[in-house]
Design an enzyme around this catalytic site. Structure first.
Site, short mmCIF file in Angstrom:
data_model
loop_
_atom_site.label_atom_id
_atom_site.label_comp_id
_atom_site.label_asym_id
_atom_site.label_seq_id
_atom_site.Cartn_x
_atom_site.Cartn_y
_atom_site.Cartn_z
N ASP A 1 10.70 -25.54 24.60
CA ASP A 1 10.83 -26.94 25.02
C ASP A 1 9.73 -27.30 26.02
O ASP A 1 10.01 -27.72 27.13
CB ASP A 1 12.22 -27.15 25.62
N ASP B 1 10.93 -27.01 19.86
CA ASP B 1 10.60 -28.24 20.57
C ASP B 1 9.25 -28.05 21.24
O ASP B 1 9.08 -28.14 22.46
CB ASP B 1 11.69 -28.63 21.58
N TYR C 1 6.60 -32.90 22.29
CA TYR C 1 7.47 -34.05 22.56
C TYR C 1 6.69 -35.34 22.39
O TYR C 1 5.47 -35.35 22.49
CB TYR C 1 8.01 -33.96 24.00
N ASN D 1 14.53 -29.34 17.01
CA ASN D 1 14.97 -30.61 16.46
C ASN D 1 13.97 -31.74 16.73
O ASN D 1 13.75 -32.62 15.90
CB ASN D 1 16.36 -30.98 16.99
N HIS E 1 15.96 -22.04 17.66
CA HIS E 1 15.83 -23.08 18.68
C HIS E 1 17.15 -23.36 19.37
O HIS E 1 17.20 -23.48 20.60
CB HIS E 1 15.30 -24.38 18.07
N HIS F 1 23.73 -29.09 26.01
CA HIS F 1 24.12 -29.12 24.59
C HIS F 1 25.28 -28.18 24.29
O HIS F 1 26.04 -28.42 23.34
CB HIS F 1 22.93 -28.75 23.71
N HIS G 1 17.54 -27.22 28.31
CA HIS G 1 16.37 -27.12 29.18
C HIS G 1 16.73 -26.37 30.46
O HIS G 1 16.77 -26.95 31.56
CB HIS G 1 15.83 -28.52 29.49
#
Length: 337
Positions: free
Chosen positions: A52, A85, A88, A123, A217, A226, A254
């Site tokens: 991420d 990820d 971004y 995602n 992921h 999440h 994160h």
């Protein structure tokens, strides 16, 4: 001066690309594609896991990258694992998207990080052109980059099984999610997942590695924003238990986390703090079972070192400070924190 340090980034990248060409093995009997990473002369394997991250250096991405370079030099880094990820907010729009250089090539410039980067899609990557990150064009731009949907890195005593977890999540196929995903390679969720799991089982079955790691992921177990991914618990976790997987590494939340499975030796390790973190988003004291060994909601990354008998996992913050260390031994069949 160390000869490795004297190499320019370009020279190191060229050597890395030659290694990629020479060691790629295409498997045609229903198993996942395999990449070979020879262990060091002392028999050890060391890598960094980051997730991420791709924000053009913002949200402390550049600071995390700097500390990764320092730690990479210290541990004798062999390669980097990215848990997805990667770019971004919506992946790359094509293989020529400047975000690739701005968030990857121009950020991870330390000499120790001029090694192969093995990446899966997250995602957010599926919200752009998901095929772009898989393109050989990106390896021509920066030869460190290797990204496939699912594959295996064979590092002799360690085998790492990269799994494309985004298609597992049923919510992404509904309008309730509020985003559009690039499903060109996933015409049917059920058939895609079934085929992937079949290939993963075949690859795990033939593995003779001392240490088996699955990378995806999405978190399987998490107390972060999440939380758990029920589809992975129902469909992927049983296979991991059946074939003796030791570790599951992921991003998506994160944060940095270490959670032990309650009824198997599997350890769940989250490294999704490569740039923007969600500090204060979750109060870990309200949902902190005994299986949670460590949770940190700031930026950072994780290193892993393996020998034939021992494994060492270390979590670092944005200042390179050690936050949590976990060591286990196959020989002694015990672990300590």
């Amino acid at each position: 001066m160390n000869s490795r340090r004297s190499l320019t980034s370009a020279t190191a990248a060229t050597m890395s690309f030659l290694l990629y060409i020479c060691t790629t093995v295409v498997v045609t009997n229903g198993e996942l594609q395999r990449f070979i990473e020879p262990a060091k002369s002392d028999g050890s394997v060391s890598f960094i896991t980051i997730g991420d991250w791709g924000r053009r250096g913002d949200f402390n991405q550049s600071k995390v990258a700097y500390q990764m370079g320092r730690v990479g030099e210290k541990i004798g880094l062999d390669f980097v694992v990215s848990t997805g990820d990667n770019f971004y907010d919506n992946g790359l729009f094509s293989e020529y998207d400047p975000n690739f250089k701005e968030s990857f090539s121009n950020i991870y410039t330390a000499p120790s990080l001029q090694k192969q980067w093995y990446s899966v899609l997250g995602n957010h990557d599926y919200r752009g052109d998901s095929e772009a990150q898989l393109s050989s064009v990106l390896r021509e731009i920066d030869s460190r980059w290797i990204c496939l949907r699912s594959f295996v890195v064979d590092a002799e005593l360690v085998e790492i099984f990269f799994v494309d977890t985004t298609p597992f999540v049923k919510e992404y196929y509904t309008e309730e999610d509020g985003h559009t995903y690039d499903w060109r390679a996933v015409p049917s969720r059920n058939s895609y997942v079934k085929s992937l799991l079949r290939d993963l089982q075949a690859s795990l079955k033939r593995s003779k590695a001392t240490w088996k790691i699955v990378v995806g992921h999405h978190a399987m177990r998490s107390i972060g924003h999440h939380g758990d991914t029920k589809e992975l618990i129902e469909e992927l976790l049983p296979i991991m238990k059946e074939y003796g997987v030791d570790l599951y590494m992921n991003g998506h939340d994160h944060c940095l986390e270490h959670i032990s499975d309650e009824d198997s030796p599997i350890q769940f390790l989250t490294s999704g703090a490569g740039s923007k973190a969600w500090r204060g988003d979750v109060d870990p004291t309200t949902n902190n079972p005994k299986s949670v060994r460590f949770y940190y909601d700031g930026q950072g990354f994780m290193s892993a070192r393996f020998t034939h008998t021992d494994a060492e996992i270390v979590f670092y913050n944005v200042f390179g400070e050690v936050l949590h260390k976990w060591v286990t031994s196959k020989q002694l069949l015990l672990s300590s924190v």
